[in-house]
Design a protein around this motif. Sequence first.
Motif, PDB file in Angstrom:
ATOM      1  N   VAL A  70      35.456  35.597  45.146  1.00  0.00           N
ATOM      2  CA  VAL A  70      35.603  37.012  45.311  1.00  0.00           C
ATOM      3  C   VAL A  70      36.916  37.368  44.713  1.00  0.00           C
ATOM      4  N   TYR A  71      37.062  38.242  43.596  1.00  0.00           N
ATOM      5  CA  TYR A  71      38.428  38.793  42.928  1.00  0.00           C
ATOM      6  C   TYR A  71      38.249  40.207  43.227  1.00  0.00           C
ATOM      7  N   VAL A  72      39.360  40.636  43.756  1.00  0.00           N
ATOM      8  CA  VAL A  72      39.297  42.032  43.830  1.00  0.00           C
ATOM      9  C   VAL A  72      40.474  42.724  43.164  1.00  0.00           C
ATOM     10  N   SER A  73      40.532  43.734  42.743  1.00  0.00           N
ATOM     11  CA  SER A  73      41.763  44.326  42.006  1.00  0.00           C
ATOM     12  C   SER A  73      41.500  45.996  42.215  1.00  0.00           C
ATOM     13  N   THR A  74      42.760  46.425  42.461  1.00  0.00           N
ATOM     14  CA  THR A  74      42.898  47.922  42.708  1.00  0.00           C
ATOM     15  C   THR A  74      43.667  48.472  41.317  1.00  0.00           C
ATOM     16  N   ASN A  75      43.668  47.694  40.494  1.00  0.00           N
ATOM     17  CA  ASN A  75      44.312  48.201  38.937  1.00  0.00           C
ATOM     18  C   ASN A  75      43.573  49.154  38.499  1.00  0.00           C
ATOM     19  N   PRO A  76      44.259  50.524  38.166  1.00  0.00           N
ATOM     20  CA  PRO A  76      43.359  51.572  37.878  1.00  0.00           C
ATOM     21  C   PRO A  76      42.587  51.301  36.199  1.00  0.00           C
ATOM     22  N   GLU A  77      43.549  50.489  35.555  1.00  0.00           N
ATOM     23  CA  GLU A  77      42.723  50.102  34.360  1.00  0.00           C
ATOM     24  C   GLU A  77      41.296  49.223  34.639  1.00  0.00           C
ATOM     25  N   PHE A  78      41.737  48.257  35.346  1.00  0.00           N
ATOM     26  CA  PHE A  78      40.286  47.479  35.897  1.00  0.00           C
ATOM     27  C   PHE A  78      39.246  48.303  36.569  1.00  0.00           C
ATOM     28  N   VAL A  79      39.658  49.420  37.534  1.00  0.00           N
ATOM     29  CA  VAL A  79      38.961  50.029  38.005  1.00  0.00           C
ATOM     30  C   VAL A  79      37.952  51.004  37.158  1.00  0.00           C
ATOM     31  N   ASP A  80      38.813  51.610  36.365  1.00  0.00           N
ATOM     32  CA  ASP A  80      38.178  52.442  35.177  1.00  0.00           C
ATOM     33  C   ASP A  80      37.134  51.796  34.315  1.00  0.00           C
ATOM     34  N   ARG A  81      37.346  50.471  33.836  1.00  0.00           N
ATOM     35  CA  ARG A  81      36.619  49.833  32.998  1.00  0.00           C
ATOM     36  C   ARG A  81      35.255  49.490  33.542  1.00  0.00           C
ATOM     37  N   ILE A  82      35.412  49.178  34.908  1.00  0.00           N
ATOM     38  CA  ILE A  82      34.110  48.594  35.727  1.00  0.00           C
ATOM     39  C   ILE A  82      33.151  49.845  35.809  1.00  0.00           C
ATOM     40  N   ASN A  83      34.022  51.031  36.451  1.00  0.00           N
ATOM     41  CA  ASN A  83      33.222  52.026  36.690  1.00  0.00           C
ATOM     42  C   ASN A  83      32.325  52.780  35.519  1.00  0.00           C
ATOM     43  N   THR A  84      33.044  52.628  34.154  1.00  0.00           N
ATOM     44  CA  THR A  84      32.571  52.934  32.924  1.00  0.00           C
ATOM     45  C   THR A  84      31.359  52.043  32.882  1.00  0.00           C
ATOM     46  N   TYR A  85      31.677  50.742  32.975  1.00  0.00           N
ATOM     47  CA  TYR A  85      30.357  50.001  32.729  1.00  0.00           C
ATOM     48  C   TYR A  85      29.230  50.298  33.597  1.00  0.00           C
TER      49      TYR A  85
END
Length: 114
Positions: A70-85
């Motif tokens: 399990v890989y967890v990130s709070t990085n805003p760029e990562f969060v934005d890309r995953i949310n968009t997907y």
Amino acid sequence: MNTDNRIQIANQAAEKIAKVNGVRQANVLVTQRNAYVAAVVNTNQGKLTPELEGQIAKQVRATDPNIQNVYVSTNPEFVDRINTYVTDVGQGKPVAGFFEEFNTMVQRMFPTPR
């Protein structure tokens, strides 16, 4: 690294994570036996603590015992890309090309396997 080009959205895991104290929102993508969590937290100036990361991983594994990493990130760029997907998939939009972008992003965000 992920060589299988299937990415699944794990809504059940995301819902469980969102109930964890300190987590405001989460989305989870699963590839093979890996889960990638994009989380927005409201603790420690939005930073992920080891304890919170452990709680998140526990919720993911509770929904799918086949998950090994399990890989967890709070990085805003990562969060934005995953949310968009996740939004695009939910709206039925084509996501051609996302897999390659996802793999590049994952290699950059999580350079060493856990």
